[in-house]
Design a protein around this motif. Structure first.
Motif, PDB file in Angstrom:
ATOM      1  N   THR A  12     -36.580  14.910  27.726  1.00 63.63           N
ATOM      2  CA  THR A  12     -35.472  15.649  27.143  1.00 63.63           C
ATOM      3  C   THR A  12     -34.230  14.822  27.366  1.00 63.63           C
ATOM      4  N   TYR A  13     -33.583  14.496  26.289  1.00 67.08           N
ATOM      5  CA  TYR A  13     -32.358  13.712  26.378  1.00 67.08           C
ATOM      6  C   TYR A  13     -31.490  14.125  25.206  1.00 67.08           C
ATOM      7  N   GLU A  14     -30.524  14.976  25.481  1.00 64.56           N
ATOM      8  CA  GLU A  14     -29.675  15.510  24.430  1.00 64.56           C
ATOM      9  C   GLU A  14     -28.432  14.648  24.278  1.00 64.56           C
ATOM     10  N   CYS A  15     -28.230  14.153  23.057  1.00 69.05           N
ATOM     11  CA  CYS A  15     -27.066  13.330  22.764  1.00 69.05           C
ATOM     12  C   CYS A  15     -26.814  13.356  21.263  1.00 69.05           C
ATOM     13  N   PRO A  16     -25.601  13.033  20.851  1.00 64.05           N
ATOM     14  CA  PRO A  16     -25.290  13.028  19.420  1.00 64.05           C
ATOM     15  C   PRO A  16     -25.910  11.828  18.714  1.00 64.05           C
ATOM     16  N   ALA A  17     -26.154  12.013  17.424  1.00 66.25           N
ATOM     17  CA  ALA A  17     -26.707  10.937  16.600  1.00 66.25           C
ATOM     18  C   ALA A  17     -26.293  11.181  15.151  1.00 66.25           C
ATOM     19  N   MET A  18     -26.438  10.141  14.343  1.00 69.10           N
ATOM     20  CA  MET A  18     -26.181  10.241  12.905  1.00 69.10           C
ATOM     21  C   MET A  18     -27.471   9.864  12.182  1.00 69.10           C
ATOM     22  N   LEU A  19     -27.883  10.721  11.255  1.00 63.66           N
ATOM     23  CA  LEU A  19     -29.113  10.522  10.496  1.00 63.66           C
ATOM     24  C   LEU A  19     -28.762  10.308   9.031  1.00 63.66           C
ATOM     25  N   SER A  20     -29.298   9.248   8.448  1.00 63.52           N
ATOM     26  CA  SER A  20     -29.093   9.013   7.016  1.00 63.52           C
ATOM     27  C   SER A  20     -30.435   8.686   6.369  1.00 63.52           C
ATOM     28  N   TRP A  21     -30.564   9.048   5.091  1.00 61.89           N
ATOM     29  CA  TRP A  21     -31.796   8.789   4.352  1.00 61.89           C
ATOM     30  C   TRP A  21     -31.527   8.911   2.858  1.00 61.89           C
ATOM     31  N   GLY A  22     -32.250   8.131   2.113  1.00 64.25           N
ATOM     32  CA  GLY A  22     -32.289   8.234   0.659  1.00 64.25           C
ATOM     33  C   GLY A  22     -30.973   8.429  -0.062  1.00 64.25           C
ATOM     34  N   GLY A  23     -29.919   7.756   0.347  1.00 62.29           N
ATOM     35  CA  GLY A  23     -28.647   7.859  -0.362  1.00 62.29           C
ATOM     36  C   GLY A  23     -27.824   9.085  -0.012  1.00 62.29           C
ATOM     37  N   HIS A  24     -28.315   9.942   0.871  1.00 61.61           N
ATOM     38  CA  HIS A  24     -27.547  11.113   1.307  1.00 61.61           C
ATOM     39  C   HIS A  24     -26.442  10.680   2.259  1.00 61.61           C
ATOM     40  N   GLU A  25     -25.396  11.455   2.313  1.00 66.03           N
ATOM     41  CA  GLU A  25     -24.349  11.227   3.301  1.00 66.03           C
ATOM     42  C   GLU A  25     -24.959  11.401   4.687  1.00 66.03           C
ATOM     43  N   PRO A  26     -24.583  10.552   5.640  1.00 68.63           N
ATOM     44  CA  PRO A  26     -25.116  10.720   7.000  1.00 68.63           C
ATOM     45  C   PRO A  26     -24.771  12.096   7.569  1.00 68.63           C
ATOM     46  N   LEU A  27     -25.721  12.667   8.286  1.00 71.46           N
ATOM     47  CA  LEU A  27     -25.534  13.970   8.923  1.00 71.46           C
ATOM     48  C   LEU A  27     -25.452  13.811  10.436  1.00 71.46           C
ATOM     49  N   ALA A  28     -24.526  14.543  11.038  1.00 81.00           N
ATOM     50  CA  ALA A  28     -24.465  14.592  12.498  1.00 81.00           C
ATOM     51  C   ALA A  28     -25.601  15.493  12.971  1.00 81.00           C
ATOM     52  N   VAL A  29     -26.418  14.971  13.883  1.00 80.91           N
ATOM     53  CA  VAL A  29     -27.542  15.706  14.454  1.00 80.91           C
ATOM     54  C   VAL A  29     -27.503  15.520  15.969  1.00 80.91           C
ATOM     55  N   GLU A  30     -28.423  16.161  16.646  1.00 84.36           N
ATOM     56  CA  GLU A  30     -28.528  15.990  18.092  1.00 84.36           C
ATOM     57  C   GLU A  30     -29.962  15.615  18.444  1.00 84.36           C
TER      58      GLU A  30
END
Length: 123
Positions: A12-30
């Motif tokens: 378990t390691y909770e930290c912020p991240a940015m996810l991008s795929w297929g031309g979509h705007e990057p999303l803030a995720v955890e």
């Protein structure tokens, strides 16, 4: 009796991240947890994440000046979570990941054993 067939320890390691795929705007995720093989992410808007089989890029913020970038393949997507496996990660990112896992597992030898198994699987 548990049916957990994982070969790689998750931490378990909770930290912020940015996810991008297929031309979509990057999303803030955890990041919820991770292992040498993959990652579990949360915080995606319902129905707006990548689908199983899609490729994605993840940038994980470990500290203000330390980040890991890696290419992913989505394994599953449900509710606001996405599970993915690493497809590509650079040497510096793998070094950060190995260190993070060793510190959180409290067993660097276990991480090295998993890494050796990953690099040289038995057939």
């Amino acid at each position: 009796m548990s049916e957990d067939r994982r070969q790689f320890q998750r931490v378990t390691y909770e930290c912020p991240a940015m996810l991008s795929w297929g031309g979509h705007e990057p999303l803030a995720v955890e990041v919820e947890n991770l292992s040498l093989k993959g990652v579990l992410l949360r915080g995606l808007p319902e129905g707006q994440g990548p689908r199983p089989g899609q490729s994605a890029q993840l940038e994980v913020s470990l500290a203000p000046d330390v980040a890991m970038s890696m290419a992913l393949e989505v394994a599953f997507s449900s509710e606001n979570r996405v599970g993915a496996r690493w497809v590509e990660i650079d040497v510096e990112g793998m070094t950060h990941l190995r260190r993070l896992l060793a510190l959180n597992l409290g067993d660097a030898e276990q991480v090295d054993t998993e890494l050796a198994h990953m690099l040289h699987p038995r057939t």
